[in-house]
Design a protein around this motif. Structure first.
Motif, PDB file in Angstrom:
ATOM      1  N   CYS A   1       0.678  -1.071  -0.033  1.00  0.00           N
ATOM      2  CA  CYS A   1       0.176   0.023   0.123  1.00  0.00           C
ATOM      3  C   CYS A   1       0.785   1.216   0.165  1.00  0.00           C
ATOM      4  O   CYS A   1       1.982   1.223   0.358  1.00  0.00           O
ATOM      5  N   GLY A   2       0.306   2.478  -0.425  1.00  0.00           N
ATOM      6  CA  GLY A   2       1.121   3.879  -0.256  1.00  0.00           C
ATOM      7  C   GLY A   2       1.361   4.458   0.726  1.00  0.00           C
ATOM      8  O   GLY A   2       1.955   5.737   0.637  1.00  0.00           O
ATOM      9  N   SER A   3       0.670   4.063   2.055  1.00  0.00           N
ATOM     10  CA  SER A   3       0.713   4.837   3.236  1.00  0.00           C
ATOM     11  C   SER A   3       0.532   3.858   4.432  1.00  0.00           C
ATOM     12  O   SER A   3       0.056   2.801   4.303  1.00  0.00           O
ATOM     13  N   ASP A   4       1.046   4.404   5.601  1.00  0.00           N
ATOM     14  CA  ASP A   4       0.892   3.617   6.860  1.00  0.00           C
ATOM     15  C   ASP A   4      -0.714   3.608   7.025  1.00  0.00           C
ATOM     16  O   ASP A   4      -1.279   2.433   7.520  1.00  0.00           O
ATOM     17  N   GLU A   5      -1.476   4.513   6.556  1.00  0.00           N
ATOM     18  CA  GLU A   5      -2.990   4.628   7.054  1.00  0.00           C
ATOM     19  C   GLU A   5      -3.574   3.510   6.227  1.00  0.00           C
ATOM     20  O   GLU A   5      -4.241   2.703   6.598  1.00  0.00           O
ATOM     21  N   LYS A   6      -3.086   3.527   4.790  1.00  0.00           N
ATOM     22  CA  LYS A   6      -3.532   2.053   3.820  1.00  0.00           C
ATOM     23  C   LYS A   6      -3.087   0.920   4.383  1.00  0.00           C
ATOM     24  O   LYS A   6      -3.799  -0.018   4.560  1.00  0.00           O
ATOM     25  N   CYS A   7      -1.895   0.853   4.830  1.00  0.00           N
ATOM     26  CA  CYS A   7      -1.472  -0.349   5.555  1.00  0.00           C
ATOM     27  C   CYS A   7      -2.502  -0.817   6.876  1.00  0.00           C
ATOM     28  O   CYS A   7      -2.719  -2.176   6.803  1.00  0.00           O
ATOM     29  N   ALA A   8      -2.602   0.133   7.677  1.00  0.00           N
ATOM     30  CA  ALA A   8      -3.557  -0.078   8.721  1.00  0.00           C
ATOM     31  C   ALA A   8      -4.782  -0.913   8.345  1.00  0.00           C
ATOM     32  O   ALA A   8      -5.358  -1.494   8.881  1.00  0.00           O
ATOM     33  N   ALA A   9      -5.405   0.047   7.214  1.00  0.00           N
ATOM     34  CA  ALA A   9      -6.670  -0.506   6.737  1.00  0.00           C
ATOM     35  C   ALA A   9      -6.515  -1.709   6.102  1.00  0.00           C
ATOM     36  O   ALA A   9      -7.745  -2.535   6.516  1.00  0.00           O
ATOM     37  N   ALA A  10      -5.608  -2.043   5.663  1.00  0.00           N
ATOM     38  CA  ALA A  10      -5.553  -3.629   4.703  1.00  0.00           C
ATOM     39  C   ALA A  10      -5.426  -4.430   5.816  1.00  0.00           C
ATOM     40  O   ALA A  10      -6.256  -5.535   5.864  1.00  0.00           O
ATOM     41  N   LEU A  11      -4.767  -4.287   6.984  1.00  0.00           N
ATOM     42  CA  LEU A  11      -4.549  -5.066   8.252  1.00  0.00           C
ATOM     43  C   LEU A  11      -5.914  -5.486   8.768  1.00  0.00           C
ATOM     44  O   LEU A  11      -6.368  -6.556   9.165  1.00  0.00           O
ATOM     45  N   LYS A  12      -6.849  -4.511   8.930  1.00  0.00           N
ATOM     46  CA  LYS A  12      -7.888  -4.456   9.518  1.00  0.00           C
ATOM     47  C   LYS A  12      -9.126  -5.311   8.774  1.00  0.00           C
ATOM     48  O   LYS A  12      -9.800  -6.277   9.251  1.00  0.00           O
ATOM     49  N   ILE A  13      -8.796  -5.132   7.131  1.00  0.00           N
ATOM     50  CA  ILE A  13      -9.525  -5.862   6.266  1.00  0.00           C
ATOM     51  C   ILE A  13      -9.625  -7.554   6.228  1.00  0.00           C
ATOM     52  O   ILE A  13     -10.341  -8.249   6.154  1.00  0.00           O
ATOM     53  N   GLY A  14      -8.359  -7.689   6.922  1.00  0.00           N
ATOM     54  CA  GLY A  14      -7.746  -9.102   7.034  1.00  0.00           C
ATOM     55  C   GLY A  14      -6.560  -9.503   6.452  1.00  0.00           C
ATOM     56  O   GLY A  14      -6.310 -10.537   6.420  1.00  0.00           O
ATOM     57  N   ALA A  15      -5.679  -8.787   5.890  1.00  0.00           N
ATOM     58  CA  ALA A  15      -4.322  -9.032   5.239  1.00  0.00           C
ATOM     59  C   ALA A  15      -3.594  -9.347   6.575  1.00  0.00           C
ATOM     60  O   ALA A  15      -3.653  -8.810   7.643  1.00  0.00           O
ATOM     61  N   ASP A  16      -2.654 -10.241   6.465  1.00  0.00           N
ATOM     62  CA  ASP A  16      -1.824 -10.696   7.434  1.00  0.00           C
ATOM     63  C   ASP A  16      -0.669 -10.132   7.441  1.00  0.00           C
ATOM     64  O   ASP A  16      -0.094  -9.819   8.694  1.00  0.00           O
ATOM     65  N   HIS A  17      -0.029  -9.320   6.321  1.00  0.00           N
ATOM     66  CA  HIS A  17       1.052  -8.364   6.407  1.00  0.00           C
ATOM     67  C   HIS A  17       0.806  -7.369   5.582  1.00  0.00           C
ATOM     68  O   HIS A  17       0.425  -7.517   4.378  1.00  0.00           O
ATOM     69  N   ALA A  18       1.218  -6.005   5.541  1.00  0.00           N
ATOM     70  CA  ALA A  18       1.080  -4.947   4.886  1.00  0.00           C
ATOM     71  C   ALA A  18       2.495  -4.444   4.834  1.00  0.00           C
ATOM     72  O   ALA A  18       3.107  -3.856   5.809  1.00  0.00           O
ATOM     73  N   ILE A  19       2.766  -3.687   3.653  1.00  0.00           N
ATOM     74  CA  ILE A  19       3.912  -3.015   3.431  1.00  0.00           C
ATOM     75  C   ILE A  19       3.892  -1.851   2.700  1.00  0.00           C
ATOM     76  O   ILE A  19       3.124  -1.620   1.672  1.00  0.00           O
TER      77      ILE A  19
END
Length: 332
Positions: A178-196
């Motif tokens: 993802c392009g930002s820390d905020e989007k990484c946090a959103a992806a983890l909340k959606i269910g991703a195991d890891h976000a970069i």
């Protein structure tokens, strides 16, 4: 059959260009042929191919409507010759080859999916394009299997969020960029195991750290261009690389000796130009394997923002800003 008006409001592409070329127009309501139904559209999804078509870079395939819009939900108000009239009034969502940005839209019955009573029409319209795309490319072309690890670029896009959700339901470990820390946090909340965050970290190095040097089994790539060689560095031996868009460029330079030595597989696909027969078979696969999860509430799309049909230009501007997380929709 329901008495229909003669004309409908639709959003046309007046000329290739920016969002302002999307203009409202009056068009005759289309008439379904054998095998087709006419939907009174409730919602239509806004997808990246719509933006590319608007720019003049992705023309409608032969025989398809020139109007943008590849997925809709609504109610059947007319059926083609020889078809079962009991379909009238049923709630359906459908993958279409064009025409979704309108009050009425034709769809082949064999790519329609019945909307469960527990699901609202906005969510239903947000499913077909991403669900068909992800299912085919991750599970059919990419051969994803339970316990495998997948790298998904664009983790908070419509495609990315659907890939996260399907991955979780079918036993995959998901790593997203993802392009930002905020989007990484959103992806983890959606269910991703890891976000970069690809703007603050080298995703190749991060993937190697996460997988303890083993690499991922599969990459779902919508960037292409310079990402391809880097993606290959993320793959373990016998890994698979599936390209579904070329947002970063249509050409890539890769080391074929590296591909050979690690026995990598590179493939890709586009959905819109595929034959009606292929899409019908894909709909059958989804109906059998995924739609039960929709019916029991286990799978729902990630919804972002809904615009009125008249504000289609604003919806495209929002999509191109990259600010969205999940699906952008038009309310008809």
């Amino acid at each position: 059959m329901v008495k229909l008006p003669e004309f409908m409001t639709a959003i046309e592409i007046s000329a290739p260009g920016g969002p302002d070329v999307l203009v409202a127009a009056q068009r005759p309501i289309p008439v379904p042929r054998a095998g087709e139904v006419l939907l009174k559209v409730a919602y239509a999804g806004v997808n990246r191919p719509d933006v590319i078509q608007r720019k003049g870079l992705y023309p409608a395939p032969p025989g398809a409507s020139d109007l943008p819009g590849l997925e809709v939900s609504g109610t059947i108000v007319a059926v083609g010759e020889g078809m079962d009239a009991s379909l009238l009034g049923s709630r359906q969502c459908a993958l279409v080859s064009g025409g979704g940005y309108a009050e009425y839209c034709l769809a082949r019955l064999d790519v329609c999916l019945s909307i469960p009573a527990s699901m609202d029409l906005a969510e239903a319209a947000a499913l077909p394009e991403t669900l068909f795309t992800v299912w085919h490319n991750v599970f059919e072309r990419g051969y994803a299997a339970p316990g495998e690890t997948i790298l998904i670029h664009g983790g908070t896009s419509g495609i990315g969020t659907m890939a996260i959700k399907l991955g979780r339901l079918f036993g995959l470990v998901t790593i997203v960029t993802c392009g930002s820390d905020e989007k990484c946090a959103a992806a983890l909340k959606i269910g991703a195991d890891h976000a970069i965050n690809y703007n603050s970290a080298d995703f190749v190095a991060a993937v190697k750290t996460i997988t303890q040097g083993a690499g991922v089994h599969l990459v779902l790539d919508m960037v292409a261009g310079g990402y391809v060689a880097r993606n290959l560095q993320c793959l373990r031996e016998d890994g698979r690389h599936v390209t579904i868009a070329v947002q970063g460029g249509m050409t890539a330079e890769i080391n074929m000796a590296f591909v050979m030595s690690r026995r990598l597989t590179l493939t890709g696909s586009t959905l819109r130009p595929r034959t009606a027969e292929f899409k019908a078979l894909l709909a059958q696969e989804i109906s059998a394997n995924v739609w039960p999860l929709v019916c029991d509430g286990a799978l729902r799309p990630e919804m972002d923002k809904i615009f009125p049909l008249a504000e289609a230009a604003a919806a495209h501007t929002y999509m191109e800003s990259g600010a969205h997380i999940g699906k952008i929709m038009l309310a008809i």
